[in-house]
Design a protein around this motif. Structure first.
Motif, PDB file in Angstrom:
ATOM      1  N   GLY A  35       0.814  -1.212   0.000  1.00  0.00           N
ATOM      2  CA  GLY A  35       0.000   0.000   0.000  1.00  0.00           C
ATOM      3  C   GLY A  35       0.844   1.256   0.000  1.00  0.00           C
ATOM      4  O   GLY A  35       0.506   2.250  -0.655  1.00  0.00           O
ATOM      5  N   TYR A  36       1.972   1.228   0.731  1.00  0.00           N
ATOM      6  CA  TYR A  36       2.854   2.393   0.799  1.00  0.00           C
ATOM      7  C   TYR A  36       3.476   2.690  -0.561  1.00  0.00           C
ATOM      8  O   TYR A  36       3.551   3.847  -0.984  1.00  0.00           O
ATOM      9  CB  TYR A  36       3.935   2.142   1.841  1.00  0.00           C
ATOM     10  N   ILE A  37       3.900   1.643  -1.252  1.00  0.00           N
ATOM     11  CA  ILE A  37       4.494   1.825  -2.584  1.00  0.00           C
ATOM     12  C   ILE A  37       3.480   2.415  -3.552  1.00  0.00           C
ATOM     13  O   ILE A  37       3.831   3.165  -4.469  1.00  0.00           O
ATOM     14  CB  ILE A  37       5.027   0.480  -3.129  1.00  0.00           C
ATOM     15  N   GLY A  38       2.201   2.107  -3.346  1.00  0.00           N
ATOM     16  CA  GLY A  38       1.171   2.603  -4.239  1.00  0.00           C
ATOM     17  C   GLY A  38       0.730   4.031  -3.969  1.00  0.00           C
ATOM     18  O   GLY A  38      -0.046   4.593  -4.741  1.00  0.00           O
ATOM     19  N   CYS A  39       1.210   4.656  -2.902  1.00  0.00           N
ATOM     20  CA  CYS A  39       0.822   6.025  -2.568  1.00  0.00           C
ATOM     21  C   CYS A  39       1.478   7.015  -3.535  1.00  0.00           C
ATOM     22  O   CYS A  39       2.709   7.084  -3.613  1.00  0.00           O
ATOM     23  CB  CYS A  39       1.221   6.365  -1.139  1.00  0.00           C
ATOM     24  N   GLU A  40       0.656   7.794  -4.221  1.00  0.00           N
ATOM     25  CA  GLU A  40       1.192   8.748  -5.183  1.00  0.00           C
ATOM     26  C   GLU A  40       1.863   9.936  -4.515  1.00  0.00           C
ATOM     27  O   GLU A  40       2.713  10.595  -5.115  1.00  0.00           O
ATOM     28  CB  GLU A  40       0.071   9.234  -6.111  1.00  0.00           C
ATOM     29  N   SER A  41       1.482  10.224  -3.283  1.00  0.00           N
ATOM     30  CA  SER A  41       2.042  11.390  -2.599  1.00  0.00           C
ATOM     31  C   SER A  41       3.421  11.124  -1.995  1.00  0.00           C
ATOM     32  O   SER A  41       4.063  12.046  -1.493  1.00  0.00           O
ATOM     33  CB  SER A  41       1.084  11.850  -1.492  1.00  0.00           C
ATOM     34  N   VAL A  42       3.885   9.894  -2.039  1.00  0.00           N
ATOM     35  CA  VAL A  42       5.186   9.536  -1.476  1.00  0.00           C
ATOM     36  C   VAL A  42       6.260   9.600  -2.561  1.00  0.00           C
ATOM     37  O   VAL A  42       6.075   9.041  -3.650  1.00  0.00           O
ATOM     38  CB  VAL A  42       5.158   8.120  -0.856  1.00  0.00           C
ATOM     39  N   ALA A  43       7.363  10.278  -2.292  1.00  0.00           N
ATOM     40  CA  ALA A  43       8.455  10.403  -3.259  1.00  0.00           C
ATOM     41  C   ALA A  43       9.068   9.037  -3.542  1.00  0.00           C
ATOM     42  O   ALA A  43       9.086   8.157  -2.685  1.00  0.00           O
ATOM     43  CB  ALA A  43       9.512  11.366  -2.731  1.00  0.00           C
ATOM     44  N   TRP A  44       9.617   8.906  -4.742  1.00  0.00           N
ATOM     45  CA  TRP A  44      10.171   7.611  -5.165  1.00  0.00           C
ATOM     46  C   TRP A  44      11.310   7.166  -4.254  1.00  0.00           C
ATOM     47  O   TRP A  44      11.437   5.986  -3.947  1.00  0.00           O
ATOM     48  CB  TRP A  44      10.664   7.695  -6.614  1.00  0.00           C
ATOM     49  N   TRP A  45      12.136   8.122  -3.801  1.00  0.00           N
ATOM     50  CA  TRP A  45      13.274   7.723  -2.968  1.00  0.00           C
ATOM     51  C   TRP A  45      12.809   7.284  -1.583  1.00  0.00           C
ATOM     52  O   TRP A  45      13.452   6.444  -0.957  1.00  0.00           O
ATOM     53  CB  TRP A  45      14.291   8.852  -2.866  1.00  0.00           C
ATOM     54  N   GLU A  46      11.687   7.826  -1.117  1.00  0.00           N
ATOM     55  CA  GLU A  46      11.147   7.380   0.151  1.00  0.00           C
ATOM     56  C   GLU A  46      10.596   5.961   0.039  1.00  0.00           C
ATOM     57  O   GLU A  46      10.735   5.148   0.968  1.00  0.00           O
ATOM     58  CB  GLU A  46      10.049   8.337   0.627  1.00  0.00           C
ATOM     59  N   LYS A  47       9.982   5.674  -1.101  1.00  0.00           N
ATOM     60  CA  LYS A  47       9.522   4.293  -1.338  1.00  0.00           C
ATOM     61  C   LYS A  47      10.706   3.342  -1.408  1.00  0.00           C
ATOM     62  O   LYS A  47      10.650   2.230  -0.900  1.00  0.00           O
ATOM     63  CB  LYS A  47       8.713   4.225  -2.630  1.00  0.00           C
ATOM     64  N   ALA A  48      11.786   3.824  -2.035  1.00  0.00           N
ATOM     65  CA  ALA A  48      12.966   2.981  -2.181  1.00  0.00           C
ATOM     66  C   ALA A  48      13.560   2.622  -0.819  1.00  0.00           C
ATOM     67  O   ALA A  48      13.963   1.467  -0.581  1.00  0.00           O
ATOM     68  CB  ALA A  48      14.015   3.671  -3.038  1.00  0.00           C
ATOM     69  N   THR A  49      13.582   3.578   0.120  1.00  0.00           N
ATOM     70  CA  THR A  49      14.179   3.298   1.422  1.00  0.00           C
ATOM     71  C   THR A  49      13.362   2.283   2.211  1.00  0.00           C
ATOM     72  O   THR A  49      13.882   1.679   3.159  1.00  0.00           O
ATOM     73  CB  THR A  49      14.301   4.584   2.264  1.00  0.00           C
TER      74      THR A  49
END
Length: 322
Positions: free
Chosen positions: A304-318
């Motif tokens: 679900g977190y990876i699917g959040c559009e408001s989250v920056a790509w680098w934050e998803k990566a971490t």
């Protein structure tokens, strides 16, 4: 009309606020960091390094800092890093370290090192693709990813133990660099591309280890300052005393040397993989236990977190990158 607009506004705000990792999901990348690093060190550096990484990892900060300072010292003097007597000479040149580790050189028994610290010949199969992979992972990739993780979680209001287990995990990444310094890789690079390439290798190796040392210590201190131990600061003093003793033993049995230990020789890769997996279970235990004990609410699972559009790509990566 006004009611609909208000509802839409509140929904959007709620969705953005919900785009956070759950306490359990926040620990996944730390579990992956420790487990994957153990396997990679076993495969690229040999089962000896994987075994001693597991043996040292929970009391590794002082060792990592000392070796990082030594590498900075040698790099500033424009000297290639080879370890062995070079490292012990550095220790003996600093009064405090000489007092703490005065007998480390005398117990530098060749039994624990196949080559007894002699400078390795890069033309004799001592530079391998797996060795390069392990070095790039620890010295180049890990400092960047671990820095991004700290930036992302600096203001985290989660459990302070998250920083403690992360600091221990970063130590697992850094430890192989404090055993096999891979000076022969720099010499091989210099032989092919010139002295500048060898100097660049030394600089990258030094900066990478120094960054990991700083990250590990910072995260451990953040955990303590933010209340992981409550007001029981005597535990910190006791931990440091045990760490000094453990570091002395570690320098006796696995001091910084330029040698491949067991990787790439016969069944070395398979043995390294097996020991890396076994050691990985041990080194990942604190993070895994904390993850299992953490709640899965509030917040989202990884998917679900990876699917959040408001989250920056680098934050998803971490959240997922070890």
């Amino acid at each position: 009309m006004n009611d609909t607009s208000t509802l839409t506004f509140h929904n959007g705000t709620s969705d953005d606020a919900a785009c956070i990792l759950s306490p359990r999901a926040a620990l996944l990348s730390t579990v992956l960091t420790t487990f994957a690093s153990s396997i990679i060190s076993g495969v690229s550096s040999g089962h000896f390094v994987a075994f001693y990484t597991a043996w040292i990892c929970w009391l590794a900060s002082l060792r990592i800092v000392i070796v990082a300072v030594w590498q900075i010292y040698e790099a500033v003097r424009l000297r290639p890093i080879v370890g062995g007597d070079q490292f012990f000479t550095f220790l003996e040149g600093i009064p405090v370290l000489r007092w703490l580790f005065s007998d480390a050189r005398s117990f530098n028994d060749p039994f624990f090192r196949e080559h007894s610290g002699r400078v390795m010949d890069y033309d004799q199969g001592q530079v391998t693709a797996l060795g390069w992979f392990g070095w790039v992972w620890a010295a180049c990739y890990a400092p960047v990813v671990q820095t991004l993780w700290l930036v992302k979680n600096w203001d985290s209001d989660g459990s302070p133990w998250l920083f403690i287990v992360r600091g221990l995990g970063v130590g697992v990444v850094a430890l192989p660099l404090t055993m096999d310094v891979r000076g022969r890789y720099g010499r091989a690079l210099g032989h092919r591309l010139g002295r500048f390439a060898q100097a660049a290798f030394t600089g990258l190796a030094t900066v990478g280890l120094a960054a990991l040392a700083g990250l590990s210590v910072t995260e451990l201190l953040l955990g303590v300052v933010r209340g992981a131990l409550g007001k029981h600061y005597w535990i910190v003093a006791l931990y440091f005393l045990i760490m000094v003793f453990w570091t002395k033993l570690a320098f006796v049995f696995a001091s910084p040397h330029d040698e491949p230990y067991s990787a790439g020789k016969g069944g070395g890769v398979l043995a390294g993989f097996a020991m890396g997996c076994f050691g990985g279970i041990f080194v990942a235990a604190p993070a895994f236990a904390m993850m299992m004990a953490s709640a899965d609410k509030p917040g989202l699972a990884i998917g679900g977190y990876i699917g959040c559009e408001s989250v920056a790509w680098w934050e998803k990566a971490t959240a997922i990158m070890p």
